[in-house]
Design a protein around this motif. Structure first.
Motif, mmCIF file in Angstrom:
data_model
loop_
_atom_site.group_PDB
_atom_site.id
_atom_site.type_symbol
_atom_site.label_atom_id
_atom_site.label_comp_id
_atom_site.label_asym_id
_atom_site.label_seq_id
_atom_site.Cartn_x
_atom_site.Cartn_y
_atom_site.Cartn_z
ATOM 1 N N TYR A 215 -22.726 26.176 -5.556
ATOM 2 C CA TYR A 215 -21.531 25.843 -4.781
ATOM 3 C C TYR A 215 -20.414 25.473 -5.753
ATOM 4 O O TYR A 215 -20.565 24.520 -6.535
ATOM 5 C CB TYR A 215 -21.840 24.696 -3.826
ATOM 6 C CG TYR A 215 -20.695 24.371 -2.901
ATOM 7 C CD1 TYR A 215 -20.524 25.089 -1.718
ATOM 8 C CD2 TYR A 215 -19.793 23.352 -3.220
ATOM 9 C CE1 TYR A 215 -19.471 24.782 -0.866
ATOM 10 C CE2 TYR A 215 -18.744 23.054 -2.386
ATOM 11 C CZ TYR A 215 -18.582 23.775 -1.197
ATOM 12 O OH TYR A 215 -17.544 23.493 -0.354
ATOM 13 N N PRO A 216 -19.269 26.190 -5.736
ATOM 14 C CA PRO A 216 -18.186 25.903 -6.701
ATOM 15 C C PRO A 216 -17.559 24.541 -6.445
ATOM 16 O O PRO A 216 -17.357 24.125 -5.298
ATOM 17 C CB PRO A 216 -17.186 27.034 -6.460
ATOM 18 C CG PRO A 216 -17.958 28.093 -5.719
ATOM 19 C CD PRO A 216 -18.976 27.361 -4.904
ATOM 20 N N LEU A 217 -17.230 23.854 -7.509
ATOM 21 C CA LEU A 217 -16.570 22.547 -7.433
ATOM 22 C C LEU A 217 -15.468 22.515 -8.483
ATOM 23 O O LEU A 217 -15.710 22.809 -9.654
ATOM 24 C CB LEU A 217 -17.570 21.422 -7.686
ATOM 25 C CG LEU A 217 -16.997 19.991 -7.694
ATOM 26 C CD1 LEU A 217 -16.493 19.616 -6.311
ATOM 27 C CD2 LEU A 217 -18.066 19.008 -8.164
ATOM 28 N N VAL A 218 -14.265 22.153 -8.059
ATOM 29 C CA VAL A 218 -13.117 22.086 -8.959
ATOM 30 C C VAL A 218 -12.650 20.643 -9.068
ATOM 31 O O VAL A 218 -12.456 19.968 -8.050
ATOM 32 C CB VAL A 218 -11.951 22.981 -8.470
ATOM 33 C CG1 VAL A 218 -10.745 22.824 -9.389
ATOM 34 C CG2 VAL A 218 -12.399 24.437 -8.405
ATOM 35 N N VAL A 219 -12.480 20.153 -10.261
ATOM 36 C CA VAL A 219 -11.970 18.800 -10.512
ATOM 37 C C VAL A 219 -10.547 18.931 -11.046
ATOM 38 O O VAL A 219 -10.309 19.632 -12.037
ATOM 39 C CB VAL A 219 -12.852 18.051 -11.523
ATOM 40 C CG1 VAL A 219 -12.258 16.678 -11.828
ATOM 41 C CG2 VAL A 219 -14.262 17.906 -10.973
ATOM 42 N N SER A 220 -9.612 18.256 -10.398
ATOM 43 C CA SER A 220 -8.214 18.292 -10.816
ATOM 44 C C SER A 220 -7.763 16.879 -11.140
ATOM 45 O O SER A 220 -7.935 15.955 -10.325
ATOM 46 C CB SER A 220 -7.333 18.891 -9.707
ATOM 47 O OG SER A 220 -5.964 18.836 -10.065
ATOM 48 N N ALA A 221 -7.183 16.714 -12.328
ATOM 49 C CA ALA A 221 -6.667 15.406 -12.747
ATOM 50 C C ALA A 221 -5.147 15.457 -12.763
ATOM 51 O O ALA A 221 -4.550 16.309 -13.428
ATOM 52 C CB ALA A 221 -7.204 15.042 -14.127
ATOM 53 N N THR A 222 -4.518 14.569 -12.021
ATOM 54 C CA THR A 222 -3.056 14.479 -11.985
ATOM 55 C C THR A 222 -2.604 13.346 -12.898
ATOM 56 O O THR A 222 -2.963 12.174 -12.679
ATOM 57 C CB THR A 222 -2.548 14.240 -10.555
ATOM 58 O OG1 THR A 222 -2.988 15.318 -9.716
ATOM 59 C CG2 THR A 222 -1.023 14.167 -10.533
ATOM 60 N N ILE A 223 -1.834 13.692 -13.907
ATOM 61 C CA ILE A 223 -1.391 12.697 -14.890
ATOM 62 C C ILE A 223 -0.042 12.134 -14.426
ATOM 63 O O ILE A 223 0.917 12.884 -14.233
ATOM 64 C CB ILE A 223 -1.246 13.321 -16.285
ATOM 65 C CG1 ILE A 223 -2.493 14.133 -16.655
ATOM 66 C CG2 ILE A 223 -0.955 12.251 -17.318
ATOM 67 C CD1 ILE A 223 -3.759 13.333 -16.659
ATOM 68 N N PRO A 224 0.070 10.827 -14.222
ATOM 69 C CA PRO A 224 1.358 10.260 -13.789
ATOM 70 C C PRO A 224 2.418 10.387 -14.877
ATOM 71 O O PRO A 224 2.091 10.402 -16.081
ATOM 72 C CB PRO A 224 1.031 8.789 -13.510
ATOM 73 C CG PRO A 224 -0.195 8.514 -14.325
ATOM 74 C CD PRO A 224 -0.971 9.797 -14.371
ATOM 75 N N PRO A 225 3.694 10.495 -14.493
ATOM 76 C CA PRO A 225 4.753 10.656 -15.496
ATOM 77 C C PRO A 225 4.800 9.540 -16.535
ATOM 78 O O PRO A 225 5.176 9.766 -17.681
ATOM 79 C CB PRO A 225 6.032 10.690 -14.648
ATOM 80 C CG PRO A 225 5.576 11.147 -13.303
ATOM 81 C CD PRO A 225 4.216 10.575 -13.118
ATOM 82 N N ALA A 226 4.412 8.319 -16.127
ATOM 83 C CA ALA A 226 4.509 7.180 -17.042
ATOM 84 C C ALA A 226 3.266 7.006 -17.911
ATOM 85 O O ALA A 226 3.153 6.021 -18.653
ATOM 86 C CB ALA A 226 4.758 5.902 -16.256
ATOM 87 N N ALA A 227 2.326 7.939 -17.837
ATOM 88 C CA ALA A 227 1.093 7.801 -18.616
ATOM 89 C C ALA A 227 1.402 7.804 -20.116
ATOM 90 O O ALA A 227 2.268 8.538 -20.586
ATOM 91 C CB ALA A 227 0.133 8.931 -18.269
ATOM 92 N N SER A 228 0.669 6.999 -20.854
ATOM 93 C CA SER A 228 0.855 6.930 -22.299
ATOM 94 C C SER A 228 0.313 8.203 -22.947
ATOM 95 O O SER A 228 -0.755 8.699 -22.579
ATOM 96 C CB SER A 228 0.127 5.717 -22.878
ATOM 97 O OG SER A 228 0.636 4.515 -22.329
#
Length: 298
Positions: free
Chosen positions: A1-14
């Motif tokens: 079963y395919p699984l996709v992980v998406s990480a959203t980086i906030p603009p203020a991230a170091s």
């Protein structure tokens, strides 16, 4: 079963690599039938790279732009100067070639902006100068922002600028005619001098990612004098005729008008007749010759 992980980086991230540790999230799959059966998979982000943009004149970063064209951050120096001789009755257009260079690792869309930094002093101008307009336009296809330009722009376009790519934008500055103005404080809205503009780009999802560049429009003097109207009258022998004329300065700079002694009035009759002529300045500005009060031009 395919699984996709998406990480959203906030603009203020170091930015950086978290002291060499990177950033990791672990996905754990556990059996519904037997909780003792599971499998985990680590997902690691090694580094967060800063988003950057570079605004340059005439050449893109890939095309060989140098600090003279604005490569790098704004250093508060004027990069490009366009010299313009204004017209008397119609606006005069000059354009600057701007490249929005995406120096980030991901495609981006940039908002376009400008503000006035300086206008000539001592001539009644305000900032922003009245009658001047600045419009961003797409290049018309020639690639040099020449007489062929496209529609007005507020951004670099709906299609993001690819990573490492650039978008050419034409900054169109319209100089008002010399006949504009609000005398006596500001006889013209386009007097000679330097007009400095700061152009800018900022990333749409993170306005802090931005760059600026400083360009200049130098308005040159326009010398334009006229004397009107032509006169035609009828008189009798021993009669006197008076002709009224107006000397008009339709340029953008003050003029000292002189009349060459003995030459500004010329008897153009053939053959010449022994007529006497005199000219006066309308000192009291009533439009009528007053020999006793108006100034004789000698």
């Amino acid at each position: 079963y395919p699984l996709v992980v998406s990480a959203t980086i906030p603009p203020a991230a170091s930015v950086g690599n978290n002291d060499g540790n990177g950033f990791q999230v672990t996905v754990v799959a556990t059996s519904n039938a037997n909780n003792a059966v599971s499998e985990s998979v680590p997902n690691r982000l090694t580094t967060i790279v800063a988003s950057t943009v570079d605004l340059t004149n005439n050449l893109s970063v890939a095309g060989g732009a140098t600090p003279a064209q604005g490569l790098g951050p704004d250093d508060a120096t004027v990069k490009i100067t366009n010299s313009v001789t204004p017209a008397n009755a119609a606006p005069t257009v000059t354009r600057f070639r701007l490249f929005a260079n995406n120096t980030s690792p991901l495609p981006q869309v940039y908002d376009l902006s400008f503000n006035w930094l300086a206008v000539p002093g001592g001539v009644g101008l305000v900032s922003p100068p009245i009658g001047w307009t600045v419009v961003f336009r797409a290049d018309g296809g020639v690639g040099d922002c020449s007489t062929t330009v496209g529609p007005a722009l507020l951004t670099t376009g709906a299609v993001p600028v690819p990573a490492g790519g650039s978008r050419l934008v034409c900054a169109e500055v319209s100089v008002p005619p010399t006949g504009s103005g609000a005398a006596p404080v500001t006889p013209t809205y386009s007097p000679p001098g330097n007009y400095d503009i700061q152009f800018g780009v900022s990333q749409q999802n993170d306005p802090a990612v931005a760059d600026r560049i400083r360009d200049r429009v130098t308005v040159l003097p326009l010398h334009a004098l006229s004397i009107t109207p032509n006169g035609a009258q009828t008189t009798v022998p021993s009669g006197v005729t008076t002709y009224s004329h107006v000397v008009t300065n339709s340029g953008n700079t003050g003029e000292t008008v002189t009349f060459v002694p003995g030459a500004y009035l010329t008897n153009s009759q053939v053959p010449a007749f022994a007529w006497s002529t005199s000219a006066y300045l309308d000192s009291n500005a009533n439009g009528i010759l007053d020999v006793m009060t108006d100034t004789l031009i000698v």
